[in-house]
Design an enzyme around this catalytic site. Structure first.
Site, short mmCIF file in Angstrom:
data_model
loop_
_atom_site.label_atom_id
_atom_site.label_comp_id
_atom_site.label_asym_id
_atom_site.label_seq_id
_atom_site.Cartn_x
_atom_site.Cartn_y
_atom_site.Cartn_z
N TYR A 139 0.84 -1.20 0.00
CA TYR A 139 0.00 0.00 0.00
C TYR A 139 0.88 1.25 0.00
O TYR A 139 1.96 1.26 0.60
CB TYR A 139 -0.90 0.02 1.24
CG TYR A 139 -1.95 -1.06 1.25
CD1 TYR A 139 -2.72 -1.32 0.12
CD2 TYR A 139 -2.21 -1.81 2.40
CE1 TYR A 139 -3.71 -2.31 0.13
CE2 TYR A 139 -3.19 -2.80 2.42
CZ TYR A 139 -3.93 -3.04 1.28
OH TYR A 139 -4.90 -4.01 1.30
N ARG A 153 -5.96 6.40 -9.26
CA ARG A 153 -5.12 5.30 -8.78
C ARG A 153 -5.84 4.00 -9.15
O ARG A 153 -7.00 4.02 -9.56
CB ARG A 153 -4.89 5.37 -7.27
CG ARG A 153 -6.14 5.18 -6.44
CD ARG A 153 -5.84 5.27 -4.95
NE ARG A 153 -5.05 4.15 -4.47
CZ ARG A 153 -5.57 3.00 -4.00
NH1 ARG A 153 -6.87 2.82 -3.98
NH2 ARG A 153 -4.79 2.03 -3.58
N ASN A 202 -6.84 0.17 -7.77
CA ASN A 202 -6.94 -0.78 -6.68
C ASN A 202 -7.15 -2.16 -7.31
O ASN A 202 -7.67 -2.28 -8.40
CB ASN A 202 -8.15 -0.41 -5.82
CG ASN A 202 -8.09 -1.05 -4.46
OD1 ASN A 202 -7.06 -1.03 -3.81
ND2 ASN A 202 -9.20 -1.64 -4.05
N TYR A 252 -6.97 -9.41 4.75
CA TYR A 252 -7.90 -8.30 4.57
C TYR A 252 -8.64 -8.39 3.24
O TYR A 252 -9.86 -8.24 3.17
CB TYR A 252 -7.20 -6.94 4.69
CG TYR A 252 -8.10 -5.85 4.17
CD1 TYR A 252 -9.23 -5.48 4.91
CD2 TYR A 252 -7.92 -5.28 2.91
CE1 TYR A 252 -10.12 -4.56 4.42
CE2 TYR A 252 -8.81 -4.36 2.41
CZ TYR A 252 -9.91 -4.00 3.16
OH TYR A 252 -10.81 -3.11 2.66
N LYS A 253 -7.89 -8.66 2.17
CA LYS A 253 -8.51 -8.71 0.85
C LYS A 253 -9.44 -9.91 0.69
O LYS A 253 -10.21 -9.98 -0.26
CB LYS A 253 -7.42 -8.76 -0.24
CG LYS A 253 -6.76 -7.42 -0.53
CD LYS A 253 -5.69 -7.59 -1.59
CE LYS A 253 -4.98 -6.29 -1.94
NZ LYS A 253 -5.78 -5.42 -2.84
C1 HEM Z 1 -12.31 9.40 -1.21
C2 HEM Z 1 -12.91 8.38 -1.58
C3 HEM Z 1 -12.66 6.97 -1.14
C4 HEM Z 1 -13.61 6.10 -0.76
C5 HEM Z 1 -15.12 6.36 -0.69
C6 HEM Z 1 -12.95 4.85 -0.45
C7 HEM Z 1 -13.61 3.72 -0.01
C8 HEM Z 1 -13.02 2.54 0.33
C9 HEM Z 1 -13.72 1.38 0.84
C10 HEM Z 1 -15.22 1.29 1.07
C11 HEM Z 1 -12.81 0.42 1.06
C12 HEM Z 1 -13.12 -0.97 1.64
C13 HEM Z 1 -13.17 -0.84 3.15
C14 HEM Z 1 -13.61 -2.07 3.87
O1 HEM Z 1 -12.89 -3.08 3.86
O2 HEM Z 1 -14.69 -2.06 4.50
C15 HEM Z 1 -11.52 0.95 0.68
C16 HEM Z 1 -10.33 0.25 0.72
C17 HEM Z 1 -9.12 0.79 0.37
N1 HEM Z 1 -8.86 2.11 0.00
FE1 HEM Z 1 -10.21 3.57 -0.28
N2 HEM Z 1 -11.61 4.99 -0.65
C18 HEM Z 1 -11.37 6.27 -1.07
C19 HEM Z 1 -10.15 6.80 -1.38
C20 HEM Z 1 -8.95 6.14 -1.32
C21 HEM Z 1 -7.69 6.70 -1.69
C22 HEM Z 1 -7.45 8.10 -2.21
C23 HEM Z 1 -6.76 5.74 -1.48
C24 HEM Z 1 -5.30 5.90 -1.73
C25 HEM Z 1 -4.24 5.75 -1.60
C26 HEM Z 1 -7.45 4.56 -0.98
C27 HEM Z 1 -6.86 3.35 -0.67
C28 HEM Z 1 -7.52 2.22 -0.27
C29 HEM Z 1 -6.89 0.92 -0.09
C30 HEM Z 1 -5.41 0.61 -0.30
C31 HEM Z 1 -7.88 0.03 0.31
C32 HEM Z 1 -7.71 -1.47 0.55
C33 HEM Z 1 -8.12 -2.16 -0.72
C34 HEM Z 1 -7.55 -3.53 -0.94
O3 HEM Z 1 -6.44 -3.83 -0.51
O4 HEM Z 1 -8.21 -4.33 -1.65
N3 HEM Z 1 -8.78 4.84 -0.90
N4 HEM Z 1 -11.67 2.25 0.24
#
Ligand code: HEM
Ligand code: ZN
Lengths: 173, 328
Positions: B27, B209, B211, B301-302
């Site tokens: 990350y 970005r 994901n 987590y994933k």
């Molecule tokens: C601003 C709007 C954003 C929203 C609404 C959002 C929403 C979410 C949600 C709902 C999750 C899953 C959480 C869960 O497990 O319950 C998530 C995961 C994650 N978000 Fe965001 N996010 C946003 C922005 C960002 C940004 C800007 C980053 C940047 C670096 C980021 C990085 C991540 C990462 C790394 C994960 C874990 C995903 C994975 O490993 O599969 N998010 N986000």
């Protein structure tokens, strides 16, 4: 507002012992019968710092009176609530409605705290014991594992649905 | 009832937002300036994706769309922005006729035409963002800027990877990311840094970005159906992984809205079965390398821990075969 603070078991306002907040002009202590003793101890601790006012309450029937009392307080007042769970929740809610922030409130809970779980199957909350790790939804009967995350909008901890060992699998998408 | 075994994958590989740039993944604050600022895209899978999305919104409205009543004005702002983008890029597919506030929007791909009064939500069949979102395959989320944070106030989410519009409604950026083991290569906490970065996003200069995740024979994995998909993941074998496990990518775009100051979060979700990675050797090599080196907390987590070893074993066998072919 939807993101107004709510009182839940891990709320930052809940403390074991009240502490004197420096920089405040007045302390207000609100206690029900069960919280009276804790309130008295703190009243004597706080003596000689700033003026202290005490309000004794009984229960929901005092709602209107508490509301008027809270609204009559001036800026710079620190609020201390010493009560059983139900009464503490009521006073806390009225305080937030009167414009208080979490920083202006300390709460001592007498007796058990209540926790609520938000069912991700039917989106209803179910009350659970303080230390429960899983529960059955009181509405749709889904088995729920109680997660560590809390929603102030849903007023509950996330309840992850699972199928208990030995149960028939339900078909769903 | 909606079927999760959708036979859907990206067929035009040039449109697939491949996520990896190096052989291991951690990350980070990986936001980059978005070069093509128009987020509307019509791919060969447009119909399939939009139809599936509409079906989900119809069958599971409380899961797939959430909003607060005070957001209507913001929703109209997004509505107009998306229509402008659609017409700008695909005038042959989308059209709008304006007579003052009396608008007619046409989607020629579906042969649809709707007339309504712009700014009057009662003239639409759904809330403005819910309505316009049903014409594009993306997910849309509105994060409202308040007290140095962003709060989720509107969400249309049909391609969830643990994203529930219902659960996340009203949460701050930090609350939403609380479940993520959001630590960088150096071990520092990322949520605060990323939130501060989002605060600096300006209108007209969106960021992006990518994901990624793996899906075991599913369209989406959400909390609402955890009882269904969670036990099934371990049924994946090295023999079935090529077809059933898909690399799921989310191309994320972040727009600052000039009027409401909110951030519009747009997601383009695409899928590629592991077996299709071999169509681009470079993608295959990067993915194979990344998947061998996923830290345990990230895999947990994933939700991929129960089928990650089988997936890696599948890739190893393909790699082996190819290398022995080369040696011949
Ligand atoms: C601003 C709007 C954003 C929203 C609404 C959002 C929403 C979410 C949600 C709902 C999750 C899953 C959480 C869960 O497990 O319950 C998530 C995961 C994650 N978000 Fe965001 N996010 C946003 C922005 C960002 C940004 C800007 C980053 C940047 C670096 C980021 C990085 C991540 C990462 C790394 C994960 C874990 C995903 C994975 O490993 O599969 N998010 N986000
Ligand atoms: Zn339930």
């Amino acid at each position: 507002m939807y993101n107004s603070p709510v009182l839940f078991d891990k709320s930052v306002t809940i403390v074991n012992q009240f502490t004197v907040r420096n920089g405040r002009r007045k302390f207000v202590i609100i206690a029900d019968q069960s919280g009276y003793e804790k309130a008295e101890i703190f009243t004597s601790e706080a003596a000689g710092t700033v003026p202290v006012e005490f309000l004794a309450i009984r229960g929901v029937e005092d709602g209107e009176r508490i509301k008027r009392f809270l609204l009559s307080q001036t800026m710079g007042t620190q609020f201390y609530i010493s009560a059983a769970w139900g009464n503490a929740v009521m006073v806390f809610k009225l305080g937030v409605e009167a414009g208080l922030s979490e920083d202006e409130i300390q709460v001592v809970i007498i007796g058990p705290k209540r926790r609520y779980v938000y069912c991700m199957k039917c989106f209803e909350v179910t009350g659970v014991a303080e230390k429960a790790e899983s529960t059955e939804c009181g509405h749709c009967k889904a088995s729920l594992e109680i997660g560590p995350f809390y929603s102030i909008v849903r007023e509950g901890y996330i309840g992850y649905p699972f199928i208990p060992a030995g149960k028939e699998e339900v078909v769903g998408s | 009832m909606f079927t999760q075994r959708l036979d859907f994958k990206t067929t035009d590989l040039d449109t697939f937002p491949f996520p990896f740039t190096s052989g291991n993944y951690r990350y980070s604050n990986d936001l980059k300036r978005l070069s093509n600022i128009n987020c509307i895209e019509v791919t060969p899978e447009y119909r399939l994706q939009v139809e599936a999305k509409r079906r989900l919104l119809q069958e599971q409205p409380h899961i797939r769309f959430q909003s607060f009543p005070h957001t209507l004005e913001m929703q109209w702002e997004v509505f107009e922005m998306l229509i402008d983008m659609a017409i700008d890029r695909y005038p042959q597919h989308f059209e709008v006729l304006k007579d003052g506030d009396n608008w007619t929007f046409r989607n020629h791909i579906f042969g649809e035409s709707d007339s309504f009064v712009f700014g009057d939500a009662s003239t639409l069949p759904n809330e403005p963002l819910d309505y316009i979102g049903r014409h594009f395959h993306n997910d849309f989320v509105l994060m409202v800027h308040r007290d140095s944070n962003f709060y989720l106030e509107v969400g249309q989410v049909s391609y969830a990877a643990l994203f529930s519009a219902n659960w996340n409604k009203g949460m701050s950026f930090d609350e939403i990311h609380a479940p993520v083991p959001f630590v960088s290569r150096k071990g520092d906490e990322l949520a605060e840094r990323v939130r501060k970065f989002l605060l600096s996003i300006e209108p007209g200069k969106p960021w992006t970005r990518i994901n990624w995740n793996l899906m075991a024979d599913r369209w989406d994995v959400n909390y609402e159906t955890m009882d269904v998909w969670e036990p099934k993941r371990s049924e994946i074998t090295p023999e079935s992984a090529g077809k059933l496990v898909r690399l799921r990518v989310e191309e994320q775009k972040f727009y600052r809205l000039p009027r409401s100051n909110a951030i519009l979060f747009v997601l383009n979700t695409q899928f590629l079965p592991l077996e299709d990675l071999a169509l681009r050797q470079e993608w295959f090599d990067l993915t194979y390398s990344v998947l061998q080196d996923i830290p345990e907390p990230m895999a947990k987590y994933k939700g991929i821990a129960p089928f990650l070893p089988q997936s890696v074993e599948y890739l190893r066998r393909i790699d082996e075969e190819r290398k022995s072919e080369l040696r011949k």
